[in-house]
Write a protein that holds these residues in place. Sequence first.
Motif, PDB file in Angstrom:
ATOM      1  N   GLU A  47      43.488  37.816  52.034  1.00  0.00           N
ATOM      2  CA  GLU A  47      44.223  36.699  52.631  1.00  0.00           C
ATOM      3  C   GLU A  47      43.564  35.372  52.275  1.00  0.00           C
ATOM      4  O   GLU A  47      44.247  34.381  51.967  1.00  0.00           O
ATOM      5  CB  GLU A  47      44.272  36.867  54.158  1.00  0.00           C
ATOM      6  N   PHE A  48      42.244  35.360  52.320  1.00  0.00           N
ATOM      7  CA  PHE A  48      41.524  34.126  52.013  1.00  0.00           C
ATOM      8  C   PHE A  48      41.768  33.693  50.570  1.00  0.00           C
ATOM      9  O   PHE A  48      42.024  32.525  50.287  1.00  0.00           O
ATOM     10  CB  PHE A  48      40.027  34.316  52.258  1.00  0.00           C
ATOM     11  N   LEU A  49      41.676  34.627  49.641  1.00  0.00           N
ATOM     12  CA  LEU A  49      41.844  34.276  48.226  1.00  0.00           C
ATOM     13  C   LEU A  49      43.251  33.769  47.945  1.00  0.00           C
ATOM     14  O   LEU A  49      43.436  32.814  47.187  1.00  0.00           O
ATOM     15  CB  LEU A  49      41.527  35.489  47.354  1.00  0.00           C
ATOM     16  N   VAL A  50      44.246  34.368  48.551  1.00  0.00           N
ATOM     17  CA  VAL A  50      45.627  33.918  48.338  1.00  0.00           C
ATOM     18  C   VAL A  50      45.854  32.550  48.964  1.00  0.00           C
ATOM     19  O   VAL A  50      46.498  31.667  48.373  1.00  0.00           O
ATOM     20  CB  VAL A  50      46.621  34.950  48.913  1.00  0.00           C
ATOM     21  N   LYS A  51      45.285  32.343  50.145  1.00  0.00           N
ATOM     22  CA  LYS A  51      45.550  31.101  50.878  1.00  0.00           C
ATOM     23  C   LYS A  51      44.671  29.946  50.417  1.00  0.00           C
ATOM     24  O   LYS A  51      45.138  28.797  50.315  1.00  0.00           O
ATOM     25  CB  LYS A  51      45.344  31.345  52.375  1.00  0.00           C
ATOM     26  N   HIS A  52      43.397  30.217  50.117  1.00  0.00           N
ATOM     27  CA  HIS A  52      42.439  29.140  49.848  1.00  0.00           C
ATOM     28  C   HIS A  52      41.950  29.075  48.394  1.00  0.00           C
ATOM     29  O   HIS A  52      41.242  28.129  48.041  1.00  0.00           O
ATOM     30  CB  HIS A  52      41.226  29.278  50.779  1.00  0.00           C
ATOM     31  N   ALA A  53      42.289  30.075  47.615  1.00  0.00           N
ATOM     32  CA  ALA A  53      41.872  30.056  46.204  1.00  0.00           C
ATOM     33  C   ALA A  53      43.063  30.408  45.323  1.00  0.00           C
ATOM     34  O   ALA A  53      43.079  31.448  44.657  1.00  0.00           O
ATOM     35  CB  ALA A  53      40.725  31.033  45.981  1.00  0.00           C
ATOM     36  N   TYR A  86      42.514  31.617  41.791  1.00  0.00           N
ATOM     37  CA  TYR A  86      41.645  32.767  41.551  1.00  0.00           C
ATOM     38  C   TYR A  86      42.350  33.799  40.663  1.00  0.00           C
ATOM     39  O   TYR A  86      43.519  34.118  40.866  1.00  0.00           O
ATOM     40  CB  TYR A  86      41.246  33.417  42.878  1.00  0.00           C
ATOM     41  N   ARG A  87      41.624  34.319  39.696  1.00  0.00           N
ATOM     42  CA  ARG A  87      42.147  35.348  38.819  1.00  0.00           C
ATOM     43  C   ARG A  87      41.214  36.557  38.865  1.00  0.00           C
ATOM     44  O   ARG A  87      40.027  36.438  38.528  1.00  0.00           O
ATOM     45  CB  ARG A  87      42.266  34.848  37.376  1.00  0.00           C
ATOM     46  N   PRO A  88      41.701  37.706  39.251  1.00  0.00           N
ATOM     47  CA  PRO A  88      40.842  38.893  39.335  1.00  0.00           C
ATOM     48  C   PRO A  88      40.548  39.427  37.944  1.00  0.00           C
ATOM     49  O   PRO A  88      41.222  39.073  36.969  1.00  0.00           O
ATOM     50  CB  PRO A  88      41.706  39.882  40.123  1.00  0.00           C
ATOM     51  N   PRO A  89      39.530  40.283  37.816  1.00  0.00           N
ATOM     52  CA  PRO A  89      39.236  40.892  36.511  1.00  0.00           C
ATOM     53  C   PRO A  89      40.382  41.787  36.062  1.00  0.00           C
ATOM     54  O   PRO A  89      41.135  42.318  36.884  1.00  0.00           O
ATOM     55  CB  PRO A  89      37.968  41.705  36.786  1.00  0.00           C
ATOM     56  N   ASP A 125      48.976  40.725  50.543  1.00  0.00           N
ATOM     57  CA  ASP A 125      48.066  39.905  49.739  1.00  0.00           C
ATOM     58  C   ASP A 125      47.131  40.768  48.900  1.00  0.00           C
ATOM     59  O   ASP A 125      46.857  40.459  47.733  1.00  0.00           O
ATOM     60  CB  ASP A 125      47.249  38.976  50.643  1.00  0.00           C
ATOM     61  N   GLU A 126      46.625  41.837  49.492  1.00  0.00           N
ATOM     62  CA  GLU A 126      45.728  42.712  48.753  1.00  0.00           C
ATOM     63  C   GLU A 126      46.445  43.352  47.574  1.00  0.00           C
ATOM     64  O   GLU A 126      45.904  43.429  46.462  1.00  0.00           O
ATOM     65  CB  GLU A 126      45.145  43.783  49.680  1.00  0.00           C
ATOM     66  N   MET A 127      47.668  43.792  47.791  1.00  0.00           N
ATOM     67  CA  MET A 127      48.433  44.404  46.704  1.00  0.00           C
ATOM     68  C   MET A 127      48.763  43.382  45.622  1.00  0.00           C
ATOM     69  O   MET A 127      48.748  43.702  44.427  1.00  0.00           O
ATOM     70  CB  MET A 127      49.708  45.026  47.260  1.00  0.00           C
ATOM     71  N   GLN A 128      49.026  42.156  46.030  1.00  0.00           N
ATOM     72  CA  GLN A 128      49.329  41.101  45.052  1.00  0.00           C
ATOM     73  C   GLN A 128      48.148  40.886  44.097  1.00  0.00           C
ATOM     74  O   GLN A 128      48.318  40.795  42.879  1.00  0.00           O
ATOM     75  CB  GLN A 128      49.666  39.805  45.782  1.00  0.00           C
ATOM     76  N   ILE A 129      46.955  40.811  44.661  1.00  0.00           N
ATOM     77  CA  ILE A 129      45.772  40.563  43.829  1.00  0.00           C
ATOM     78  C   ILE A 129      45.444  41.783  42.974  1.00  0.00           C
ATOM     79  O   ILE A 129      45.104  41.656  41.791  1.00  0.00           O
ATOM     80  CB  ILE A 129      44.582  40.154  44.706  1.00  0.00           C
ATOM     81  N   LEU A 170      37.051  43.757  42.837  1.00  0.00           N
ATOM     82  CA  LEU A 170      37.084  42.421  42.252  1.00  0.00           C
ATOM     83  C   LEU A 170      35.766  42.066  41.579  1.00  0.00           C
ATOM     84  O   LEU A 170      35.744  41.275  40.626  1.00  0.00           O
ATOM     85  CB  LEU A 170      37.398  41.379  43.330  1.00  0.00           C
ATOM     86  N   ALA A 171      34.668  42.628  42.047  1.00  0.00           N
ATOM     87  CA  ALA A 171      33.351  42.314  41.486  1.00  0.00           C
ATOM     88  C   ALA A 171      32.927  43.303  40.416  1.00  0.00           C
ATOM     89  O   ALA A 171      31.838  43.167  39.852  1.00  0.00           O
ATOM     90  CB  ALA A 171      32.310  42.296  42.599  1.00  0.00           C
TER      91      ALA A 171
END
Length: 983
Positions: free
Chosen positions: A847-853, A856-859, A881-885, A963-964
């Motif tokens: 949620e944070f990455l979608v809303k505030h970043a 952001y582009r995942p690997p 949001d998790e599925m989107q990323i 993601l990492a």
Amino acid sequence: MSTASPFVLLPSSHARWHEQFASASELEKQLRAKIRGEVRFDAASKASYSTDSSNYRHIPIGLVIPHDELDVINTVAICRSFNAPILSRGAGTSLAGQCCNAAVILDFSKYMNKMGEVDPVGRTVHVQPGIVLDRVREAAEKHELTFAPDPATHSRCTLGGMIGNNSCGVHALMGGKTVDNIESLDLLLYDGTRLTVGPTTAAELENHIAAGGRIGGIYAELKRLRDSYANLVRAEFPRIPRRVSGFNLDELLPENGFNVARALVGSEGTCAIVLGATLRLMKSPQCRTLVGIGFEDIFIAADHVPQLLTHKPIGLEGMDGHLLDSLRKKHKLEEDLSLLPEGRGFLLIEFGADSQADADQQAHSLAAALKDLPAKPTCRIYNSDEAHRVWLIRESGLGATAFVPGQSMHWEGWEDAAVDPTQEGSYLRAIDALMREFNYTSPMYGHFGQGCVHMRFNFDFESESGVLAFRQFIDRAADIVVAHGGSLSGEHGDGQARAALLPKMYGPELMQAFREFKQLWDPDHRLNPSNLIDPHQPHEDLRLGADYKPWQPKTHFAYAENDGSFAAATLRCVGVGACRKQDAGTMCPSFMATGEELYSTRGRAHLLWELMQGEVLPDQWKNEQVRESLDLCLSCKACKSECPTSVDMATYKAEFLAHHYEHASRPLFHYAFGRIDRWARLASIAPGLVNAINNAPVIGSLMKSVLHIHPKRTMPRFARPFTRERRKSQPVTGKDVFLWADTFNNYFHPSTMRAAYSVLTDAGFRVGLPSQHLCCGRPLYDFGMLDTAKNYLLKILDALAPQLAAGTPIVVLEPSCASVFRDELTNLLPNDPRAAKLRDQTLLLSEFLVKHAPNYRPPQIDKKIIVHGHCHHHATMSMKDEMQILRATGADVQLLDSGCCGMAGPFGFEEDKYKISQTLGERVLLPSVRNNKDAIIVSDGFSCQEQITQNTAARPQHFAEVLARQDHRKQIPPHPDHESAIH
């Protein structure tokens, strides 16, 4: 509204609750000696079966859950020796009261739920009464066949119940009501007679009569009834698609094949017990297209139904803007609502064909024809995914409108009358005028293509004037239906809600015919007595009533949506039984594993409601049977989102346990797992030593025995906490974010914390961490340790004061911890403004990455990803949001419909719950993991990961670790916490 009423107040269920069957104890004794299934005459079983989805309440004599036909035969024989009444019951979702009675209840749903092989040539299948409709449809679809009637409760309603009520549903427009799809019935009568009935030729009829005996006498009497009343039946039975009220005497007419089976459909268990049925199947259109049409209001929509029927749809449903308003106020299906066209009255029209092109062509032909209508409706044609979402809106109708925050409860009682579709607009306008006269409101939705409209009204069932107004309203509503040539029931049956009104519809002569029909099957009136014939009045035996005065105990939680009343919270359950589905979603895991009503959300809600009455269930908070029922609740919180009325059993369980153990000792297990954060903090001093002790053969076994942990469970391994590690440098500039160090990830899976920290810093954020040990107290709620939980939360609010004041986003990695901040926090501390701030500032990493970043582009990942969502993630947040990323990684991502993993915090470790835990894990999750050995398994919940690692060779990863994975592959080695033994 006129206040004059010809009716008097009649006893509520509270005035009758103490009435007992005099020989109940001896009856129970004899049943236990003979029945191989389950015999229950205990208070909890009576309480959970005292009502259905109606306004009525009758305390049963007892409950029998038969294993097979022999159990049913023996039960009837023993009950007959005591002259005890019997009620057959399926899923208990009836809305008219026909599934509750002061009788011995036969629940067929748990064991007698088998079916034979589908005959694709003859298009038939034989079933037991407890089989769920969707199981039949799934088997039939393998041959491109279906059982046409499909009510909104198709995921849990049983065929026995459908036969009892003559159920219909969306596709009755295509294939008729249940009565039209029955080939034969296998029956058991109260006197012990067994027979199979169906269509009967003239020769067969004479042969039956000539054979004599009980069966010959039945057929002789049926022939007499037919000959005596044939002309009256032809003249007076409403000729409409949805005539469900009364007995089906029209099926005895020669032109209808003297079909005895179909004559008994809709008799609500008042004539015979159904042991089996042969169903007629029909061709199932394999390709379907749905069209949504929006009109100015629901009345104009109804006016156009006859014209739209000329396009030959297989389903035509309607719903008004009030239904949509209710969903919005409850924040249910909000994204799906945007799919509907503009308007305040909607029709959903489905076309079916053998090819998608044909189905689409029919839809486009309709859309083109709409342009010529003076009403100028709006229109939208849906793809298959959109159609599924739109159907969810329609199927939510009953539950969505029953309880709406800020409004009075809306009740059934006049919810499914039917008229000819040509009369629908006129009927709805007349009912609407009557509603305004009585100051009632109701949504309108239902099977508009067959003139059957569902409603729920804000009846006042808690005052004498309110109850009498309800009685007066339905009396006048019945007059409106009869004036329009309609049926009092178009789907749900008569039951106690409408049986007393039947003389208005049929007159005295046909009512006498009905009485004679009942008499020939059940001369002693022992099968579901006081229904249909000699019925109780519809304003009698109410679950509430003018004398409704529930216990109002002081509570820990605020229950703001229920005016601070725990009793009102338990009343939210309206019995629709969505918690009894077993094929999809998460609610209700303990029912999925056991098939047991007492362990369903509905069963528990009914127990708690009865507890507040202080009548059937004694000892208030100290009641042991209620505790036992709640003990198998996994606190998954799925009911909060999946239940149409948002029953929140996890909260109710925590509340009950808090009081149950007040001033009493608790099991040691509660302290060991409820205070896990304390033990984890201590263990972190020397995690290796603690792990060695925990897993030492002798000491480990002794500890498991003392704590009642199943021997096959491996204790999770402690690790050096992330908060004590040296961390990589952070950006000098960048926005602040606070990373919550939850107990599970910090002390057990620090790799997750490490990965999240890296993702956030790499994204340019300055990451703050707790400077002291803090814990949300999630496990405390499982055991009702609410005073301690409140202290934990107050400590957190004090510690996070700077972040709350600055509006700093707080990222939480463990979904169950996030759900505490998003849900329990404000329910426990409703008057602390800091609690609302923490709730609003809490975000999952996705949620944070979608809303505030947003940049952001995942690997990029060239592998398959299997995702199991945590129960609390589904229930109080969203997987979107998790599925989107994850999909942005380029991977093939699959989100499992795996429901609850079965571990559920400490639940799966307990010895007496291990079997249920494993059953739930093996339902979808564990087989999916084993069948995808090369895939990345993503599971954010600590408990879910434990269930996977303790049962498979997989090493599940948290979303943050995925993601990492490229930049920090070497920094995130497998930890010993994933080296548990596999069982």
